[in-house]
Design a protein around this motif. Structure first.
Motif, PDB file in Angstrom:
ATOM      1  N   ALA A 170      -5.002  13.191   5.604  1.00  0.00           N
ATOM      2  CA  ALA A 170      -3.865  12.394   5.157  1.00  0.00           C
ATOM      3  C   ALA A 170      -3.997  10.947   5.622  1.00  0.00           C
ATOM      4  CB  ALA A 170      -2.569  13.012   5.674  1.00  0.00           C
ATOM      5  N   LEU A 171      -4.389  10.757   6.871  1.00  0.00           N
ATOM      6  CA  LEU A 171      -4.586   9.391   7.369  1.00  0.00           C
ATOM      7  C   LEU A 171      -5.735   8.699   6.635  1.00  0.00           C
ATOM      8  CD1 LEU A 171      -4.138   9.956  11.219  1.00  0.00           C
ATOM      9  CD2 LEU A 171      -2.514   8.930   9.613  1.00  0.00           C
ATOM     10  N   ASN A 172      -6.807   9.433   6.399  1.00  0.00           N
ATOM     11  CA  ASN A 172      -7.926   8.838   5.679  1.00  0.00           C
ATOM     12  C   ASN A 172      -7.546   8.516   4.239  1.00  0.00           C
ATOM     13  OD1 ASN A 172     -10.746   8.061   5.509  1.00  0.00           O
ATOM     14  ND2 ASN A 172     -11.050   9.901   4.255  1.00  0.00           N
ATOM     15  N   GLY A 173      -6.752   9.387   3.613  1.00  0.00           N
ATOM     16  CA  GLY A 173      -6.291   9.110   2.253  1.00  0.00           C
ATOM     17  C   GLY A 173      -5.373   7.910   2.181  1.00  0.00           C
ATOM     18  N   LEU A 174      -4.528   7.757   3.216  1.00  0.00           N
ATOM     19  CA  LEU A 174      -3.667   6.577   3.255  1.00  0.00           C
ATOM     20  C   LEU A 174      -4.499   5.304   3.380  1.00  0.00           C
ATOM     21  CD1 LEU A 174      -0.826   5.352   3.411  1.00  0.00           C
ATOM     22  CD2 LEU A 174      -0.896   5.752   5.886  1.00  0.00           C
ATOM     23  N   ARG A 175      -5.538   5.355   4.199  1.00  0.00           N
ATOM     24  CA  ARG A 175      -6.412   4.183   4.357  1.00  0.00           C
ATOM     25  C   ARG A 175      -7.121   3.851   3.049  1.00  0.00           C
ATOM     26  NH1 ARG A 175     -11.726   3.379   5.125  1.00  0.00           N
ATOM     27  NH2 ARG A 175     -12.090   5.641   5.108  1.00  0.00           N
ATOM     28  N   LEU A 176      -7.665   4.887   2.393  1.00  0.00           N
ATOM     29  CA  LEU A 176      -8.376   4.651   1.135  1.00  0.00           C
ATOM     30  C   LEU A 176      -7.428   4.200   0.041  1.00  0.00           C
ATOM     31  CD1 LEU A 176     -10.808   7.733   1.125  1.00  0.00           C
ATOM     32  CD2 LEU A 176     -11.340   5.356   1.680  1.00  0.00           C
ATOM     33  N   GLY A 177      -6.219   4.787   0.029  1.00  0.00           N
ATOM     34  CA  GLY A 177      -5.266   4.392  -1.007  1.00  0.00           C
ATOM     35  C   GLY A 177      -4.826   2.951  -0.857  1.00  0.00           C
ATOM     36  N   LEU A 178      -4.568   2.515   0.363  1.00  0.00           N
ATOM     37  CA  LEU A 178      -4.198   1.119   0.577  1.00  0.00           C
ATOM     38  C   LEU A 178      -5.354   0.182   0.250  1.00  0.00           C
ATOM     39  CD1 LEU A 178      -2.186   1.436   3.927  1.00  0.00           C
ATOM     40  CD2 LEU A 178      -1.262   1.053   1.620  1.00  0.00           C
ATOM     41  N   LYS A 179      -6.571   0.625   0.535  1.00  0.00           N
ATOM     42  CA  LYS A 179      -7.731  -0.223   0.261  1.00  0.00           C
ATOM     43  C   LYS A 179      -7.969  -0.366  -1.239  1.00  0.00           C
ATOM     44  CE  LYS A 179     -12.657  -0.680   1.342  1.00  0.00           C
ATOM     45  NZ  LYS A 179     -13.811  -0.057   2.053  1.00  0.00           N
ATOM     46  N   GLU A 180      -7.822   0.724  -1.984  1.00  0.00           N
ATOM     47  CA  GLU A 180      -8.091   0.695  -3.417  1.00  0.00           C
ATOM     48  C   GLU A 180      -6.990  -0.022  -4.200  1.00  0.00           C
ATOM     49  OE1 GLU A 180      -8.806   4.599  -4.820  1.00  0.00           O
ATOM     50  OE2 GLU A 180     -10.673   4.863  -3.692  1.00  0.00           O
ATOM     51  N   THR A 181      -5.793  -0.043  -3.666  1.00  0.00           N
ATOM     52  CA  THR A 181      -4.673  -0.668  -4.391  1.00  0.00           C
ATOM     53  C   THR A 181      -4.214  -1.972  -3.744  1.00  0.00           C
ATOM     54  OG1 THR A 181      -3.076   0.637  -3.092  1.00  0.00           O
ATOM     55  CG2 THR A 181      -3.862   1.593  -5.159  1.00  0.00           C
ATOM     56  N   GLN A 182      -5.098  -2.592  -2.984  1.00  0.00           N
ATOM     57  CA  GLN A 182      -4.683  -3.812  -2.279  1.00  0.00           C
ATOM     58  C   GLN A 182      -4.403  -4.974  -3.220  1.00  0.00           C
ATOM     59  OE1 GLN A 182      -7.847  -4.983   0.338  1.00  0.00           O
ATOM     60  NE2 GLN A 182      -9.424  -4.918  -1.266  1.00  0.00           N
ATOM     61  N   ASN A 183      -4.989  -4.938  -4.424  1.00  0.00           N
ATOM     62  CA  ASN A 183      -4.746  -6.009  -5.390  1.00  0.00           C
ATOM     63  C   ASN A 183      -3.533  -5.740  -6.261  1.00  0.00           C
ATOM     64  OD1 ASN A 183      -7.040  -7.415  -4.502  1.00  0.00           O
ATOM     65  ND2 ASN A 183      -8.381  -6.263  -5.897  1.00  0.00           N
ATOM     66  N   MET A 184      -2.897  -4.609  -6.095  1.00  0.00           N
ATOM     67  CA  MET A 184      -1.723  -4.261  -6.887  1.00  0.00           C
ATOM     68  C   MET A 184      -0.451  -4.612  -6.114  1.00  0.00           C
ATOM     69  SD  MET A 184      -2.935  -0.501  -8.276  1.00  0.00           S
ATOM     70  CE  MET A 184      -1.344  -0.241  -9.066  1.00  0.00           C
ATOM     71  N   ALA A 185       0.560  -4.981  -6.830  1.00  0.00           N
ATOM     72  CA  ALA A 185       1.854  -5.246  -6.207  1.00  0.00           C
ATOM     73  C   ALA A 185       2.534  -3.920  -5.871  1.00  0.00           C
ATOM     74  CB  ALA A 185       2.729  -6.076  -7.146  1.00  0.00           C
ATOM     75  N   TRP A 186       3.459  -3.992  -4.892  1.00  0.00           N
ATOM     76  CA  TRP A 186       4.172  -2.772  -4.531  1.00  0.00           C
ATOM     77  C   TRP A 186       5.033  -2.340  -5.712  1.00  0.00           C
ATOM     78  CZ3 TRP A 186       3.042   0.288  -0.727  1.00  0.00           C
ATOM     79  CH2 TRP A 186       2.390  -0.233   0.410  1.00  0.00           C
ATOM     80  N   SER A 187       4.696  -1.152  -6.229  1.00  0.00           N
ATOM     81  CA  SER A 187       5.410  -0.616  -7.386  1.00  0.00           C
ATOM     82  C   SER A 187       5.267   0.897  -7.379  1.00  0.00           C
ATOM     83  CB  SER A 187       4.868  -1.209  -8.694  1.00  0.00           C
ATOM     84  OG  SER A 187       3.483  -0.913  -8.816  1.00  0.00           O
ATOM     85  N   LYS A 188       5.946   1.530  -8.326  1.00  0.00           N
ATOM     86  CA  LYS A 188       5.877   2.985  -8.403  1.00  0.00           C
ATOM     87  C   LYS A 188       4.469   3.488  -8.713  1.00  0.00           C
ATOM     88  CE  LYS A 188       8.140   6.978 -10.497  1.00  0.00           C
ATOM     89  NZ  LYS A 188       9.198   7.441 -11.450  1.00  0.00           N
ATOM     90  N   PRO A 189       3.731   2.878  -9.644  1.00  0.00           N
ATOM     91  CA  PRO A 189       2.353   3.343  -9.886  1.00  0.00           C
ATOM     92  C   PRO A 189       1.462   3.263  -8.639  1.00  0.00           C
ATOM     93  CG  PRO A 189       3.094   1.991 -11.708  1.00  0.00           C
ATOM     94  CD  PRO A 189       4.139   1.865 -10.632  1.00  0.00           C
ATOM     95  N   ARG A 190       1.628   2.194  -7.863  1.00  0.00           N
ATOM     96  CA  ARG A 190       0.827   2.080  -6.645  1.00  0.00           C
ATOM     97  C   ARG A 190       1.203   3.162  -5.628  1.00  0.00           C
ATOM     98  NH1 ARG A 190       0.425  -2.995  -2.324  1.00  0.00           N
ATOM     99  NH2 ARG A 190      -1.382  -2.133  -1.183  1.00  0.00           N
ATOM    100  N   ASN A 191       2.499   3.406  -5.478  1.00  0.00           N
ATOM    101  CA  ASN A 191       2.933   4.447  -4.540  1.00  0.00           C
ATOM    102  C   ASN A 191       2.421   5.827  -4.959  1.00  0.00           C
ATOM    103  OD1 ASN A 191       4.288   2.461  -3.138  1.00  0.00           O
ATOM    104  ND2 ASN A 191       6.266   2.865  -4.149  1.00  0.00           N
ATOM    105  N   VAL A 192       2.456   6.084  -6.262  1.00  0.00           N
ATOM    106  CA  VAL A 192       1.962   7.372  -6.760  1.00  0.00           C
ATOM    107  C   VAL A 192       0.461   7.516  -6.519  1.00  0.00           C
ATOM    108  CG1 VAL A 192       1.613   8.755  -8.844  1.00  0.00           C
ATOM    109  CG2 VAL A 192       3.811   7.632  -8.458  1.00  0.00           C
ATOM    110  N   GLN A 193      -0.268   6.442  -6.729  1.00  0.00           N
ATOM    111  CA  GLN A 193      -1.716   6.481  -6.516  1.00  0.00           C
ATOM    112  C   GLN A 193      -2.046   6.705  -5.044  1.00  0.00           C
ATOM    113  OE1 GLN A 193      -3.726   3.221  -8.351  1.00  0.00           O
ATOM    114  NE2 GLN A 193      -5.757   3.768  -7.515  1.00  0.00           N
TER     115      GLN A 193
END
Length: 215
Positions: free
Chosen positions: A98-121
């Protein structure tokens, strides 16, 4: 005359009463008074309980006392520890994933604005990584526990040799799809990890042995 007799009776009654109470409490039950014990040295003797006439050191037990079933051991075997090992590895893998997924998810979506699609991803990445690591560590724990139980029952003994053998076989079987090199790497990895664990488990004993040899 009457006063003297009454005083003697009261004195005798007091002595008998004191003796009776002494028989119930303290050293009076042994027929000794405080005056008799005044000249007895108490050096090296444990104090007696004033109520039970008993040495308190006999009431203190140095070891744990519990009732065991017939033929049972005081330590749990590998089969009993298998459930704890598998469950602990699954929970550890889920937390790490879970921690590793959170790190990867934040890294992959760093260029996206905070929104529902980003949170879902990000949530999907956390869930996927958590399940992956929980499955991986749980599978390794299952193989290790199964090998450990079989080796223990075959040898009829439980020691660090079972741990090292089970770890080596687990690594070899887990990497068996990678061919001979994969089997060798898996076996070496399992041997190294379980060898380090056995070394850590016996570190205090080894230090004590070395200290006695140096003396």
């Amino acid at each position: 005359g009457e006063g003297g007799g009454r005083g003697a009776a009261m004195e005798g009654g007091g002595n008998s009463k004191g003796t009776g109470l002494g028989g119930l409490f303290g050293a009076g039950g042994l027929g000794y008074s405080h005056a008799d014990l005044a000249g007895v040295p108490l050096t090296g003797m444990s104090p007696l309980s004033p109520y039970l006439n008993l040495d308190p050191k006999y009431l203190v037990q140095d070891t744990d006392e519990f009732i065991l079933p017939t033929g049972a051991n005081k330590t749990r075997g590998r089969f009993e520890l298998a459930f704890f090992t598998i469950g602990g590895c699954c929970m550890t893998g889920a937390a790490f994933g879970a921690l590793n997924g959170l790190r990867l998810g934040l890294k992959e979506t760093q260029n996206m604005a905070w929104s529902k699609p980003r949170n879902v991803q990000i949530l999907n990445m956390v869930t996927r990584q958590g399940a992956l690591w929980a499955n991986t560590l749980g599978s390794l724990a299952l193989l290790y526990s199964a090998f450990g139980v079989v080796i223990e029952k075959t040898r009829g003994a439980e020691d660090d040799l079972n741990t090292i053998a089970a770890g080596t076989l687990t690594g070899m079987l887990y990497k068996s799809t990678g061919g001979v090199r994969g089997i060798a790497r898996g076996g070496i990895a399992g041997l190294t990890l379980t060898g380090l664990y056995a070394l850590y488990n016996n570190w205090e004993h080894m230090k004590g042995s070395l200290a006695r040899q140096s003396l």
